[in-house]
Design a protein around this motif. Sequence first.
Motif, PDB file in Angstrom:
ATOM      1  N   PRO A   1     -60.938  34.483 -57.248  1.00  0.00           N
ATOM      2  CA  PRO A   1     -60.614  33.353 -58.124  1.00  0.00           C
ATOM      3  C   PRO A   1     -59.123  33.227 -58.403  1.00  0.00           C
ATOM      4  CG  PRO A   1     -61.394  35.188 -59.426  1.00  0.00           C
ATOM      5  CD  PRO A   1     -61.573  35.579 -57.976  1.00  0.00           C
ATOM      6  N   GLN A   2     -58.742  32.059 -58.855  1.00  0.00           N
ATOM      7  CA  GLN A   2     -57.357  31.797 -59.212  1.00  0.00           C
ATOM      8  C   GLN A   2     -57.081  32.098 -60.682  1.00  0.00           C
ATOM      9  OE1 GLN A   2     -56.011  28.012 -57.911  1.00  0.00           O
ATOM     10  NE2 GLN A   2     -56.667  28.342 -55.831  1.00  0.00           N
ATOM     11  N   LEU A   3     -58.129  32.375 -61.430  1.00  0.00           N
ATOM     12  CA  LEU A   3     -58.022  32.691 -62.850  1.00  0.00           C
ATOM     13  C   LEU A   3     -59.285  33.434 -63.236  1.00  0.00           C
ATOM     14  CD1 LEU A   3     -56.602  32.153 -65.694  1.00  0.00           C
ATOM     15  CD2 LEU A   3     -58.123  30.171 -65.836  1.00  0.00           C
ATOM     16  N   VAL A   4     -59.157  34.388 -64.182  1.00  0.00           N
ATOM     17  CA  VAL A   4     -60.308  35.134 -64.671  1.00  0.00           C
ATOM     18  C   VAL A   4     -60.332  35.020 -66.195  1.00  0.00           C
ATOM     19  CG1 VAL A   4     -61.386  37.413 -64.854  1.00  0.00           C
ATOM     20  CG2 VAL A   4     -60.194  36.759 -62.740  1.00  0.00           C
ATOM     21  N   ILE A   5     -61.510  34.699 -66.739  1.00  0.00           N
ATOM     22  CA  ILE A   5     -61.717  34.656 -68.185  1.00  0.00           C
ATOM     23  C   ILE A   5     -62.818  35.666 -68.497  1.00  0.00           C
ATOM     24  CG2 ILE A   5     -62.385  33.240 -70.159  1.00  0.00           C
ATOM     25  CD1 ILE A   5     -61.375  30.787 -68.562  1.00  0.00           C
ATOM     26  N   LEU A   6     -62.503  36.655 -69.349  1.00  0.00           N
ATOM     27  CA  LEU A   6     -63.423  37.753 -69.623  1.00  0.00           C
ATOM     28  C   LEU A   6     -63.710  37.909 -71.103  1.00  0.00           C
ATOM     29  CD1 LEU A   6     -61.732  40.587 -67.506  1.00  0.00           C
ATOM     30  CD2 LEU A   6     -63.794  39.297 -66.895  1.00  0.00           C
ATOM     31  N   ASP A   7     -64.960  38.176 -71.413  1.00  0.00           N
ATOM     32  CA  ASP A   7     -65.342  38.652 -72.739  1.00  0.00           C
ATOM     33  C   ASP A   7     -65.083  40.157 -72.747  1.00  0.00           C
ATOM     34  OD1 ASP A   7     -66.440  38.949 -75.270  1.00  0.00           O
ATOM     35  OD2 ASP A   7     -68.512  38.763 -74.596  1.00  0.00           O
ATOM     36  N   VAL A   8     -64.811  40.725 -73.910  1.00  0.00           N
ATOM     37  CA  VAL A   8     -64.610  42.168 -73.994  1.00  0.00           C
ATOM     38  C   VAL A   8     -65.947  42.891 -74.012  1.00  0.00           C
ATOM     39  CG1 VAL A   8     -63.716  44.060 -75.409  1.00  0.00           C
ATOM     40  CG2 VAL A   8     -62.342  42.003 -75.095  1.00  0.00           C
ATOM     41  N   SER A   9     -66.879  42.417 -74.833  1.00  0.00           N
ATOM     42  CA  SER A   9     -68.167  43.100 -75.005  1.00  0.00           C
ATOM     43  C   SER A   9     -69.212  42.515 -74.068  1.00  0.00           C
ATOM     44  CB  SER A   9     -68.639  42.954 -76.454  1.00  0.00           C
ATOM     45  OG  SER A   9     -67.693  43.504 -77.330  1.00  0.00           O
ATOM     46  N   MET A  10     -69.482  43.241 -72.974  1.00  0.00           N
ATOM     47  CA  MET A  10     -70.488  42.814 -72.005  1.00  0.00           C
ATOM     48  C   MET A  10     -71.289  44.028 -71.565  1.00  0.00           C
ATOM     49  SD  MET A  10     -68.489  40.233 -69.414  1.00  0.00           S
ATOM     50  CE  MET A  10     -67.158  41.364 -69.032  1.00  0.00           C
ATOM     51  N   PRO A  11     -72.506  43.802 -71.084  1.00  0.00           N
ATOM     52  CA  PRO A  11     -73.264  44.917 -70.509  1.00  0.00           C
ATOM     53  C   PRO A  11     -72.601  45.392 -69.208  1.00  0.00           C
ATOM     54  CG  PRO A  11     -74.595  42.888 -70.581  1.00  0.00           C
ATOM     55  CD  PRO A  11     -73.245  42.557 -71.106  1.00  0.00           C
ATOM     56  N   GLY A  12     -72.979  46.572 -68.774  1.00  0.00           N
ATOM     57  CA  GLY A  12     -72.357  47.138 -67.582  1.00  0.00           C
ATOM     58  C   GLY A  12     -70.949  47.575 -67.959  1.00  0.00           C
ATOM     59  N   LEU A  13     -69.988  47.215 -67.173  1.00  0.00           N
ATOM     60  CA  LEU A  13     -68.591  47.485 -67.521  1.00  0.00           C
ATOM     61  C   LEU A  13     -68.159  46.545 -68.633  1.00  0.00           C
ATOM     62  CD1 LEU A  13     -66.936  47.734 -63.983  1.00  0.00           C
ATOM     63  CD2 LEU A  13     -67.449  49.622 -65.523  1.00  0.00           C
ATOM     64  N   ASP A  14     -67.410  47.049 -69.601  1.00  0.00           N
ATOM     65  CA  ASP A  14     -66.890  46.141 -70.624  1.00  0.00           C
ATOM     66  C   ASP A  14     -65.694  45.378 -70.059  1.00  0.00           C
ATOM     67  OD1 ASP A  14     -64.477  47.610 -70.960  1.00  0.00           O
ATOM     68  OD2 ASP A  14     -65.265  48.716 -72.663  1.00  0.00           O
ATOM     69  N   GLY A  15     -65.276  44.347 -70.768  1.00  0.00           N
ATOM     70  CA  GLY A  15     -64.206  43.486 -70.291  1.00  0.00           C
ATOM     71  C   GLY A  15     -62.887  44.198 -70.055  1.00  0.00           C
ATOM     72  N   LEU A  16     -62.591  45.232 -70.838  1.00  0.00           N
ATOM     73  CA  LEU A  16     -61.350  45.982 -70.646  1.00  0.00           C
ATOM     74  C   LEU A  16     -61.374  46.737 -69.326  1.00  0.00           C
ATOM     75  CD1 LEU A  16     -60.716  47.312 -74.266  1.00  0.00           C
ATOM     76  CD2 LEU A  16     -59.700  45.318 -73.141  1.00  0.00           C
ATOM     77  N   ALA A  17     -62.515  47.349 -68.998  1.00  0.00           N
ATOM     78  CA  ALA A  17     -62.648  48.057 -67.723  1.00  0.00           C
ATOM     79  C   ALA A  17     -62.556  47.076 -66.553  1.00  0.00           C
ATOM     80  CB  ALA A  17     -63.958  48.829 -67.679  1.00  0.00           C
ATOM     81  N   VAL A  18     -63.196  45.919 -66.703  1.00  0.00           N
ATOM     82  CA  VAL A  18     -63.122  44.891 -65.666  1.00  0.00           C
ATOM     83  C   VAL A  18     -61.678  44.441 -65.489  1.00  0.00           C
ATOM     84  CG1 VAL A  18     -63.821  42.548 -65.012  1.00  0.00           C
ATOM     85  CG2 VAL A  18     -65.485  44.106 -66.054  1.00  0.00           C
ATOM     86  N   CYS A  19     -60.990  44.228 -66.584  1.00  0.00           N
ATOM     87  CA  CYS A  19     -59.590  43.801 -66.546  1.00  0.00           C
ATOM     88  C   CYS A  19     -58.739  44.824 -65.794  1.00  0.00           C
ATOM     89  CB  CYS A  19     -59.083  43.607 -67.979  1.00  0.00           C
ATOM     90  SG  CYS A  19     -57.397  42.993 -68.082  1.00  0.00           S
ATOM     91  N   ARG A  20     -58.915  46.102 -66.105  1.00  0.00           N
ATOM     92  CA  ARG A  20     -58.145  47.153 -65.424  1.00  0.00           C
ATOM     93  C   ARG A  20     -58.428  47.161 -63.919  1.00  0.00           C
ATOM     94  NH1 ARG A  20     -58.812  49.757 -70.431  1.00  0.00           N
ATOM     95  NH2 ARG A  20     -60.860  50.599 -69.885  1.00  0.00           N
ATOM     96  N   GLU A  21     -59.695  47.002 -63.538  1.00  0.00           N
ATOM     97  CA  GLU A  21     -60.043  46.996 -62.105  1.00  0.00           C
ATOM     98  C   GLU A  21     -59.422  45.803 -61.385  1.00  0.00           C
ATOM     99  OE1 GLU A  21     -63.666  48.079 -60.380  1.00  0.00           O
ATOM    100  OE2 GLU A  21     -64.304  49.291 -62.095  1.00  0.00           O
ATOM    101  N   ILE A  22     -59.502  44.636 -62.012  1.00  0.00           N
ATOM    102  CA  ILE A  22     -58.917  43.441 -61.396  1.00  0.00           C
ATOM    103  C   ILE A  22     -57.407  43.573 -61.315  1.00  0.00           C
ATOM    104  CG2 ILE A  22     -58.485  40.965 -61.746  1.00  0.00           C
ATOM    105  CD1 ILE A  22     -61.393  40.788 -62.805  1.00  0.00           C
ATOM    106  N   ARG A  23     -56.793  44.048 -62.381  1.00  0.00           N
ATOM    107  CA  ARG A  23     -55.334  44.177 -62.401  1.00  0.00           C
ATOM    108  C   ARG A  23     -54.839  45.169 -61.350  1.00  0.00           C
ATOM    109  NH1 ARG A  23     -53.392  40.640 -62.928  1.00  0.00           N
ATOM    110  NH2 ARG A  23     -53.609  40.135 -65.103  1.00  0.00           N
ATOM    111  N   ALA A  24     -55.621  46.190 -61.045  1.00  0.00           N
ATOM    112  CA  ALA A  24     -55.234  47.147 -60.008  1.00  0.00           C
ATOM    113  C   ALA A  24     -55.202  46.499 -58.623  1.00  0.00           C
ATOM    114  CB  ALA A  24     -56.200  48.335 -60.013  1.00  0.00           C
ATOM    115  N   ALA A  25     -55.968  45.422 -58.453  1.00  0.00           N
ATOM    116  CA  ALA A  25     -56.070  44.755 -57.158  1.00  0.00           C
ATOM    117  C   ALA A  25     -55.234  43.484 -57.059  1.00  0.00           C
ATOM    118  CB  ALA A  25     -57.529  44.409 -56.868  1.00  0.00           C
TER     119      ALA A  25
END
Length: 161
Positions: free
Chosen positions: A57-81
């Motif tokens: 995607p050209q933009l990502v919008i994330l909630d912090v509190s989600m099942p599975g990985l939380d939004g902060l973990a998702v953010c870190r994974e995306i930012r690493a890539a």
Amino acid sequence: MESRRWTRDRGPRPVLVADDDQGILDVVSTMLRLDDLFAFTCHDGTRAVEMFHEIQPQLVILDVSMPGLDGLAVCREIRAASSVPIIMLTVMNESKDAAAALEAGADDYVRKPFAADELRARIASDHQNFIAAIAGGQKRPGDIWSSAPEPAAVGATSHDC
């Protein structure tokens, strides 16, 4: 070699929206569609990471509190890539929550409930800043805007993933 840079003639630009609240997904998807953006949505962080790699995607919008990985973990994974813009959209409203999101790599932090015009302005600003960085040669490794596939290429006919 054909350029894969996203242009208006290729259709709406893809945006990944991850939130466990279907009502928020519906509102944000509709708002994005009005701005010629195509929302791919999902309800959990694990799927958000998978979708990020599939749709680029050209933009990502994330909630912090989600099942599975939380939004902060998702953010870190995306930012690493990638340096794709990431906006956190969350009910967490203490300054330490915003600081944690920014430290995880988010570009912006919007608190729920949110005003649609504020979110639209932040999306436009983050999008323009990213385009300016690309034009100025400041594109970082992992940037993927120029190679994003068509929404149909990943089998999407609506906004739900």
